[in-house]
Motif scaffolding. Structure first.
Motif, PDB file in Angstrom:
ATOM      1  N   LEU A   1       0.838  -1.199   0.000  1.00 25.37           N
ATOM      2  CA  LEU A   1       0.000   0.000   0.000  1.00 25.37           C
ATOM      3  C   LEU A   1       0.875   1.251   0.000  1.00 25.37           C
ATOM      4  N   TYR A   2       0.478   2.232  -0.773  1.00 22.02           N
ATOM      5  CA  TYR A   2       1.226   3.486  -0.860  1.00 22.02           C
ATOM      6  C   TYR A   2       0.287   4.578  -1.334  1.00 22.02           C
ATOM      7  N   GLU A   3       0.736   5.781  -1.205  1.00 21.71           N
ATOM      8  CA  GLU A   3       0.032   6.920  -1.779  1.00 21.71           C
ATOM      9  C   GLU A   3       1.068   7.764  -2.497  1.00 21.71           C
ATOM     10  N   TYR A   4       0.826   8.055  -3.745  1.00 23.21           N
ATOM     11  CA  TYR A   4       1.787   8.799  -4.556  1.00 23.21           C
ATOM     12  C   TYR A   4       1.029   9.808  -5.398  1.00 23.21           C
ATOM     13  N   HIS A   5       1.571  11.001  -5.477  1.00 23.32           N
ATOM     14  CA  HIS A   5       0.942  12.059  -6.273  1.00 23.32           C
ATOM     15  C   HIS A   5       1.993  12.742  -7.137  1.00 23.32           C
ATOM     16  N   GLU A   6       1.622  13.012  -8.373  1.00 22.79           N
ATOM     17  CA  GLU A   6       2.429  13.865  -9.251  1.00 22.79           C
ATOM     18  C   GLU A   6       1.640  15.143  -9.458  1.00 22.79           C
ATOM     19  N   LEU A   7       2.270  16.233  -9.125  1.00 26.37           N
ATOM     20  CA  LEU A   7       1.618  17.535  -9.227  1.00 26.37           C
ATOM     21  C   LEU A   7       2.394  18.429 -10.179  1.00 26.37           C
ATOM     22  N   PRO A   8       1.719  19.409 -10.758  1.00 27.45           N
ATOM     23  CA  PRO A   8       2.448  20.379 -11.574  1.00 27.45           C
ATOM     24  C   PRO A   8       3.472  21.105 -10.703  1.00 27.45           C
ATOM     25  N   GLY A   9       4.629  21.335 -11.249  1.00 24.77           N
ATOM     26  CA  GLY A   9       5.660  22.068 -10.519  1.00 24.77           C
ATOM     27  C   GLY A   9       6.954  21.294 -10.453  1.00 24.77           C
ATOM     28  N   GLY A  10       7.918  21.914  -9.819  1.00 22.70           N
ATOM     29  CA  GLY A  10       9.236  21.323  -9.724  1.00 22.70           C
ATOM     30  C   GLY A  10       9.631  21.042  -8.299  1.00 22.70           C
ATOM     31  N   HIS A  11      10.926  20.845  -8.092  1.00 21.98           N
ATOM     32  CA  HIS A  11      11.479  20.529  -6.778  1.00 21.98           C
ATOM     33  C   HIS A  11      11.734  21.843  -6.059  1.00 21.98           C
ATOM     34  N   ASP A  12      10.653  22.439  -5.548  1.00 20.97           N
ATOM     35  CA  ASP A  12      10.782  23.734  -4.897  1.00 20.97           C
ATOM     36  C   ASP A  12       9.787  23.850  -3.745  1.00 20.97           C
ATOM     37  N   TRP A  13       9.872  24.957  -3.002  1.00 20.61           N
ATOM     38  CA  TRP A  13       9.027  25.121  -1.825  1.00 20.61           C
ATOM     39  C   TRP A  13       7.551  25.250  -2.162  1.00 20.61           C
ATOM     40  N   LEU A  14       7.199  25.716  -3.342  1.00 22.82           N
ATOM     41  CA  LEU A  14       5.780  25.799  -3.702  1.00 22.82           C
ATOM     42  C   LEU A  14       5.154  24.407  -3.705  1.00 22.82           C
TER      43      LEU A  14
END
Length: 58
Positions: free
Chosen positions: A28-41
């Motif tokens: 079991l896992y939870e994974y999300h891909e969101l718009p954006g990069g490797h940053d604080w936003l």
């Protein structure tokens, strides 16, 4: 969680490969891909979502 626009070479692909390994093993896992990069936003969104989940778990 990983940003779809991450500029760190191989990071998005390695996350996808890891998720596939978890899926194949039935872990079991939870994974999300969101718009954006490797940053604080992006991290701010992820951290806030994680904290909300922790607070709502019974």
């Amino acid at each position: 969680m990983c940003g779809k626009d991450d500029t760190i070479e191989g990071l998005l692909e390695s996350n996808r490969e890891f998720v596939e390994k978890l899926r194949r093993k039935g872990i079991l896992y939870e994974y999300h891909e969101l718009p954006g990069g490797h940053d604080w936003l992006l991290w701010d969104v992820g951290i806030n979502n994680f904290l909300k989940k922790l607070l709502t778990k019974k």
